[in-house]
Scaffold this active site. Structure first.
Site, PDB file in Angstrom:
ATOM      1  N   ASP A 191       5.158  10.409  -3.660  1.00  8.03           N
ATOM      2  CA  ASP A 191       6.242  11.102  -4.218  1.00  8.03           C
ATOM      3  C   ASP A 191       5.731  12.288  -5.048  1.00  8.03           C
ATOM      4  OD1 ASP A 191       6.018  10.376  -7.065  1.00  8.03           O
ATOM      5  OD2 ASP A 191       6.676   8.378  -6.220  1.00  8.03           O
ATOM      6  N   HIS A 220      -3.348   9.390  -1.377  1.00 11.66           N
ATOM      7  CA  HIS A 220      -2.582   8.899  -0.069  1.00 11.66           C
ATOM      8  C   HIS A 220      -1.798   9.975   0.524  1.00 11.66           C
ATOM      9  CE1 HIS A 220      -3.051   4.253  -1.238  1.00 11.66           C
ATOM     10  NE2 HIS A 220      -4.175   4.868  -0.592  1.00 11.66           N
TER      11      HIS A 220
END
Ligand SMILES: [Zn+2]
Length: 233
Positions: A94, A109
């Site tokens: 996010d 990631h």
């Protein structure tokens, strides 16, 4: 912690959980009867790209509805005020660290809000769906994929992370399970390099025994308290 100059902070799902973001990762999470481990792989994308795109389209839409919490804001304040080196390495895909105001952030990631073109290898900011195969903004090929590291793929920028660790005096892990490599290895490397290590977590993790100190509690409470301490509050 008065001798601390350079800091590496690792953040994981626990810091975004209080913003309402469920990672599904680990814990046997299911999405539409599929194990997430069976959706978030290169093999799944090759076998059923529509399924994988629908999953990530849903996640990409969901995070845009969420807001940073007190832990994100506290780290942003530390980032703004800390004069030494500081790097926030996040496992989260996010953008809540950035929306909280932090700038020294590395997404190991990947990021939900980017699309990676496998034709031209360029990553573009992306907010909408990918399931309808929109063209790459750069080369027009309809070969965009989520810019998220799948199970079995190498995390991003590991050399930069280890470079920062070698310069650090303090390693702090926030809201991570301590169970997933290579992130789980950071604290072991930090110990080998002789620096202080601190874990901030909701509960003791599988990796807790590696840390010099563990402070337990919700990230929205323990992170602001730690930041205030670091800034001499
Ligand atoms: Zn392209």
């Amino acid at each position: 912690m008065s001798q601390i100059r350079n800091i590496v902070i690792l953040t994981g799902a626990g810091i975004s959980a209080e913003s309402g973001i469920d990672t599904f990762r680990g814990g046997g999470g299911l999405w539409e009867q599929h194990r997430v481990e069976d959706v978030a792989t290169p093999e799944a994308f090759a076998r059923d790209p529509n399924l994988v795109h629908r999953f990530y389209d849903m996640r990409r839409a969901a995070i845009q509805e969420r807001l940073p919490n007190a832990a994100h804001f506290a780290l942003a304040e530390l980032d703004a005020q800390w004069r030494g080196d500081l790097l926030i390495v996040t496992q989260n895909v996010d953008d809540l660290h950035e929306r909280g105001g932090a700038s020294r952030v590395l997404h190991m990631h990947g990021e939900h809000l980017k699309a990676w073109c496998t034709s031209c290898d360029i990553r573009s900011p992306w907010r909408g769906p990918l399931v309808n195969r929109p063209p790459c903004p750069v080369c027009q090929a309809r070969t965009l994929r989520p810019d998220v590291v799948w199970f079995g793929e190498m995390p991003y920028q590991m050399e930069r992370i280890y470079g920062a660790l070698r310069q650090a005096d303090l390693f702090v892990s926030i809201g991570t399970s301590g169970a997933v490599y290579p992130a789980a290895g950071f604290v072991q490397s930090a110990r080998d390099l002789g620096m202080q290590t601190l874990e901030l977590n909701l509960e003791r993790s599988q990796g807790s025994h590696w840390f010099h100190e563990t402070r337990l509690g919700p990230a929205s409470e323990v992170v602001p308290a730690w930041v205030a301490e670091m800034l001499g509050g």
